[in-house]
Design an enzyme around this catalytic site. Sequence first.
Site, short mmCIF file in Angstrom:
data_model
loop_
_atom_site.label_atom_id
_atom_site.label_comp_id
_atom_site.label_asym_id
_atom_site.label_seq_id
_atom_site.Cartn_x
_atom_site.Cartn_y
_atom_site.Cartn_z
N GLY A 1 28.18 -0.09 -43.72
CA GLY A 1 27.77 -1.15 -43.10
C GLY A 1 26.34 -0.92 -42.60
CB VAL A 2 22.88 -1.25 -44.20
CG1 VAL A 2 23.73 -0.36 -44.82
CG2 VAL A 2 23.02 -3.02 -45.39
N GLY A 3 23.92 -3.02 -40.82
CA GLY A 3 23.84 -4.04 -39.81
C GLY A 3 22.36 -3.04 -38.78
CE LYS B 1 31.77 -2.83 -26.86
NZ LYS B 1 30.98 -2.05 -27.15
CB VAL C 1 24.07 1.42 -35.61
CG1 VAL C 1 24.42 2.54 -36.23
CG2 VAL C 1 23.66 1.25 -34.24
#
Length: 353
Positions: free
Chosen positions: A179-181, A80, A183
């Site tokens: 979280g609604v980014g 990463k 994905v």
Amino acid sequence: MTLFDSPDFEGHEGVHAFFDEKTGLKSIIAVHSTARGPAAGGCRMWDYSSAEAAVTDALRLSKGMSYKNAMADLDFGGGKAVIIGDARSQKTPELFEAFGRAVESLDGRYWTAEDVGVSPADLVATRRTTRYVAGLEGHAAASGDPSPVTAEGVFRGVRLCVQRALNRDLNGVTVAIQGVGHVGAYLAEKLHAAGARLIIADVNQQALDEVAAKTGARIVSTDAIFDVEADVFAPCALGGAISTTTLPRLKVKVIAGGANNQLADKTIGQAVFDRGILYAPDYVINGGGIINVAGEIRALEANTAFDPAWVATKLDRLAQTLGEVLDHSLVDKRPANLVADEIARTRIAAARA
């Protein structure tokens, strides 16, 4: 505390720091394992509070990628990259070209792709200075944005967990999505199409409004999402959502979402298990994106076209693997995260041997 004393250091093969004075690049690339193949994992750009916080994130995320790739049965190890900086104001093509030179210096031991704060458009600049980039468009091996494939894998995992925990399908089930980014938004659409009722939270009001308009989701604050009445909690933001503080507030029967490192620490998994909550280990359920990326790398290395059928087969197998983890957890009376860790470590050790 030195690097080797960090609780997040687990036999990492290499932790590399890069600085480019001209562009201001400050980057950490952590290679956890190449036992199964070259390390593969995205690049995250975040305004970390300190260099130590950036190193910790890179260590945790790279180990998670080793486990994720092993559980997805991919011929890749885990790595990463993190870039220290504000993704809203400090991005430049030159910075991502400098990042590409950093990746290139590892001579193929690490393949990068997009992650939080980094888009495929950013990586176009990275591709100018290294070939070890996946997730781009415009070539026969291109796989496109991996987010929809990640969301598909998470959707299948949520459906499986609901079947196991509630003995029903998704129609009428209430899912709280943190979280609604990319994905989270795709997941919301899939859950809505399956008849689920949605409650959503995010720091991005525009993203919330767009998802609510498409799905009829109810919007709550980022703190209130832990207190809503729901059947499923789906963490799809940054890591550490499930902690000793937040877990007692949850009223759900299932925790299953797309975020990495959802448990604040290893002990939380036991607490989740003791509360009778079915937990889908994050690096198992959210492996769809790296499967998609692996398909592209596989095609690039073989100089062939991207094969969607290969990805579909791997996604099917990923759902089966999640089911096996949940079965072992039930039979062995052990937290699912510990079961998954054990299976992943066994697969990595077998490859090393």
